[in-house]
Scaffold this motif. Structure first.
Motif, mmCIF file in Angstrom:
data_model
loop_
_atom_site.group_PDB
_atom_site.id
_atom_site.type_symbol
_atom_site.label_atom_id
_atom_site.label_comp_id
_atom_site.label_asym_id
_atom_site.label_seq_id
_atom_site.Cartn_x
_atom_site.Cartn_y
_atom_site.Cartn_z
ATOM 1 N N ALA A 1 -19.733 10.489 -7.099
ATOM 2 C CA ALA A 1 -19.408 9.336 -6.244
ATOM 3 C C ALA A 1 -19.017 9.728 -4.814
ATOM 4 O O ALA A 1 -19.418 9.049 -3.859
ATOM 5 N N PRO A 2 -18.239 10.802 -4.580
ATOM 6 C CA PRO A 2 -17.842 11.110 -3.196
ATOM 7 C C PRO A 2 -18.936 11.774 -2.353
ATOM 8 O O PRO A 2 -18.752 11.949 -1.144
ATOM 9 N N GLN A 3 -20.065 12.152 -2.952
ATOM 10 C CA GLN A 3 -21.072 12.930 -2.231
ATOM 11 C C GLN A 3 -21.737 12.091 -1.137
ATOM 12 O O GLN A 3 -22.032 10.914 -1.319
ATOM 13 N N LYS A 4 -22.002 12.731 0.006
ATOM 14 C CA LYS A 4 -22.689 12.078 1.126
ATOM 15 C C LYS A 4 -24.191 12.376 1.049
ATOM 16 O O LYS A 4 -24.613 13.398 0.537
ATOM 17 N N ARG B 1 -22.453 1.624 -11.303
ATOM 18 C CA ARG B 1 -22.650 0.812 -10.090
ATOM 19 C C ARG B 1 -21.323 0.509 -9.414
ATOM 20 O O ARG B 1 -21.250 0.397 -8.187
ATOM 21 N N MET C 1 -20.282 3.979 -7.584
ATOM 22 C CA MET C 1 -21.109 4.476 -6.484
ATOM 23 C C MET C 1 -21.074 3.513 -5.297
ATOM 24 O O MET C 1 -20.893 2.299 -5.467
ATOM 25 N N PRO C 2 -21.255 4.021 -4.076
ATOM 26 C CA PRO C 2 -21.312 3.140 -2.898
ATOM 27 C C PRO C 2 -22.471 2.156 -3.013
ATOM 28 O O PRO C 2 -23.470 2.428 -3.701
ATOM 29 N N PRO C 3 -22.376 1.018 -2.334
ATOM 30 C CA PRO C 3 -23.430 -0.015 -2.457
ATOM 31 C C PRO C 3 -24.811 0.468 -2.013
ATOM 32 O O PRO C 3 -25.826 -0.044 -2.495
ATOM 33 N N ARG C 4 -24.858 1.437 -1.105
ATOM 34 C CA ARG C 4 -26.156 1.888 -0.587
ATOM 35 C C ARG C 4 -26.946 2.714 -1.598
ATOM 36 O O ARG C 4 -28.134 2.984 -1.393
ATOM 37 N N VAL C 5 -26.290 3.159 -2.674
ATOM 38 C CA VAL C 5 -26.915 4.063 -3.638
ATOM 39 C C VAL C 5 -27.592 3.255 -4.738
ATOM 40 O O VAL C 5 -26.981 2.373 -5.353
ATOM 41 N N GLU D 1 -16.282 17.237 -2.560
ATOM 42 C CA GLU D 1 -16.895 16.089 -1.896
ATOM 43 C C GLU D 1 -17.941 16.498 -0.856
ATOM 44 O O GLU D 1 -18.824 15.713 -0.509
#
Length: 650
Positions: A458-461, A480, A483-487, A527
């Motif tokens: 989850a923290p990965q850019k 879901r 994870m960030p919404p963009r993923v 991260e």
């Protein structure tokens, strides 16, 4: 009365004589002026004749170049046909019926030789590979190759405290570039040229006399001229002359955008030349206000718009500012900046020096770009202290230095690379800034602890997709939410009938990112793990990146160990499967072996067979967590009895 008349006559005569003298002087000046005009007309006629002869010579030269190109193509075709003929002959000679015929001919009088020859002819023989038609190199390839060679480091000796040290120079890479669709003509000194040369197809080395011929070979989309103080364009930029005006007129006729890049010196010294360009950018943020005031105080020339003003600062160029080491160990001293970079070094030699010492002591006021370049090359920047031999230090102190250098490297890249700065420039001048991306799809197989699994990814850019294989009933909802919404989250149940390699192969078919990462749910990831790992694709030619040097923690003895510390930043035969980050197209071509244990070892063997380059990055950001593993103990160095996070997850 008579006396007065005589005096009046004398005065009149004196004035007449003076007027006659003035008339004579004026006539002499007129004659001299007429002579100069005549000489100027003669010189103009001669110059016109010279220009006509020069134009004719250029036409003849162009015709000669065309004829030479035609001859080069004909010669290449003849060579190819000769290679085809040789290949056909070789193919006939290795054919089985031909070898049988040779055996019968040579052994007709000797049964033993005949039997041996027939036995050899019966064996299969490898046929030669058919030749391929090679592309004809362009006319300017020799000059380009010479220019590339001249940009390599030339000085292999450094002197510190009267002692000479021999080192292997850093080899400046020759390609590829970030935007192959874009051609840019550049006038710059070696430092600025090194920053820009990997951002596009770059034309450089032209002069005020030959730019029309050189640039016509591949008409550029953009002209970038730095405020150089040396070289053939320096005088033109100090006082705009015919060469600069002709270059800008040539660009205007062809719709080529023009940019003046101020990188140093007084604004007033450059403003006369800069005002002739469409856009002005400066590398010095503090000079933006001065440029704005100077341009506002001057009206643009008739028929010309006032140039736009922007910022293009120096930044890290990953192709040359990277932690790839020199051959051999670092020089075990802390050097001052003056010791590290004496004034006689060319910029390619500066790139070698950046990688040389154990650390560099930089004085207050050192330019931010210089500090960033040093940090990007993996060299620690000392806060203070005189230069001198390194004291005996423990492994813990060395690890602390490595962590500090890695954080500084991450910060240098995080402040923006030259590719990102050039994106802004191209957007400002109206040219496409599109370039390849490094978006990542992550494959993870849940091993029963879904919370731990999601906490690692989850923290990965830079992640655009998560492909999760999990049997948890609420896996999709939890993934879901985490994870960030963009993923994009894709969840599939794990198939117990498939091996680990088989499951990874199925998950690979669902991946859509440019890169694919395989992360092991048993292990721990920092991260910055994927950001640090993906950075290697900016400065290597590898298709697979991972870690052969990494930290591991063995729970049964509470020990943290470091595996293969010397394997950082190098091309190696294999990396750990739990740290795999690969180009998706390459990984699909390789596939995953249908095995549960050792699937990564099989993949690495396939890479060696197919010639796929594998690169081992830094040691940080990942910890292999195991209850016990004798293999790890046998190939690692003990770091500490305690948790691994302070050492690895920085």
């Amino acid at each position: 009365m008579a006396g007065e008349q005589l005096e009046s006559t004398r005065l009149a005569l004196r004035e007449a004589v003076a007027e006659a003298a003035r008339a004579a002087e004026l006539a002499r000046l007129l004659d001299a002026a007429q002579a100069k005009i005549t000489e100027a007309e003669r010189a103009t006629a001669e110059l016109r004749g010279v220009q006509e002869r020069l134009s004719e010579a250029e036409k003849r030269l162009e015709a000669a170049h065309t004829a030479e190109e035609r001859l080069r193509r004909d010669l290449a075709e003849q060579r190819y046909q000769a290679e085809v003929a040789k290949w056909k002959l070789s193919s006939v000679q290795v054919a089985r019926w031909s070898r049988i015929g040779d055996a019968l001919k040579t052994g007709k009088s000797n049964p033993v030789r005949l039997a041996r020859g027939l036995r050899g002819a019966a064996r299969p023989a490898k046929r030669p590979a058919a030749p391929k038609r090679q592309p004809v190199s362009p006319q300017g390839s020799d000059r380009s190759a010479a220019a590339t060679a001249s940009f390599q480091a030339t000085t292999s000796t450094r002197t510190v405290g009267g002692t000479s040290v021999k080192l292997k120079p850093f080899r400046v890479p020759t390609g590829p570039n970030t935007r192959p669709h874009l051609t840019v003509a550049v006038v710059a000194d070696p430092h600025a040229e090194a920053l820009l040369r990997y951002e596009w197809r770059q034309s450089a080395g032209f002069t005020p006399r030959d730019f029309a011929r050189v640039l016509a070979a591949e008409v550029p989309h953009l002209l970038v001229v730095e405020s150089v103080t040396e070289g053939p364009w320096a005088e033109e930029l100090r006082e705009p002359g015919e060469g600069l005006n002709a270059l800008l007129s040539w660009c205007a006729e062809r719709g080529i955008r023009t940019v003046f890049w101020h990188t140093g010196g007084d604004v007033g010294r450059s403003v006369a030349a800069a005002r002739l360009f469409e856009h002005i950018v400066t590398a010095l943020p503090r000079s933006v206000a001065e440029w704005g005031a100077t341009l506002a105080s001057r009206e643009p020339e008739p028929g010309r718009r006032a140039p736009s003003l922007g910022l293009l600062p120096f930044a890290v160029q990953p192709r040359v500012h990277n932690p790839l080491p020199l051959a051999g160990d670092r020089f075990d001293r802390v050097l001052t900046l003056d010791e590290l970079l004496p004034g006689h070094l060319s910029y390619p030699d500066v790139l070698t020096s950046y990688r040389w010492p154990r650390a560099v002591d930089c004085p207050p006021g050192t330019e931010a770009w210089r500090l960033a370049e040093l940090a990007a090359c993996g060299t620690p920047i000392a806060s203070s202290g005189p230069s001198g031999p390194a004291p005996e230090s423990s492994a813990a102190a060395a690890d602390a230095d490595a962590r500090r250098a890695h954080v500084a490297l991450r910060r240098a890249y995080g402040s923006g690379t030259m590719s990102q700065k050039v994106d802004d420039l191209l957007d400002a001048v109206g040219l496409p800034s599109a370039r390849a991306t490094l978006n990542i799809s992550v494959i993870m197989i849940d091993r029963g602890d879904l919370g731990h699994t999601l906490a690692q990814v989850a923290p990965q850019k830079g992640v655009v997709q998560l492909v999760l294989l999990s049997d948890a009933p609420d896996a999709a909802e939890r993934a879901r939410a985490a994870m960030p919404p963009r993923v994009d989250v894709v969840v599939r149940p794990a198939d117990p009938g498939l091996t680990t390699g088989g499951q990874l192969d199925r998950a690979l078919d669902l991946c859509q990112g440019d890169l694919v990462a395989v992360m092991d749910a048993r292990d721990a990831y920092g991260e910055h793990y994927l950001t640090d790992l993906a950075r290697a694709f900016l400065f290597t030619t590898a298709d697979i990146v991972g870690k052969a040097a990494f930290y591991a923690h063995l729970r049964d003895v509470a020990a943290t160990v470091l595996r293969q510390p010397a394997a950082e930043y190098s091309y190696l035969p294999e990396v750990a499967g739990a740290t795999l980050l690969a180009r998706r197209t390459v990984l699909r071509g390789l596939g995953f072996a249908d095995v549960s244990e050792g699937w990564d070892e099989v993949l690495m063997r396939q890479c060696r067979t197919d010639g796929v380059k594998v690169f081992s990055a830094d040691r940080f950001g990942y910890v292999c967590l195991r209850d016990h593993d004798s293999r790890l103990l046998g190939s690692a160095r003990l770091v500490d009895y305690g948790p691994p996070a302070p050492h690895a997850l920085i």
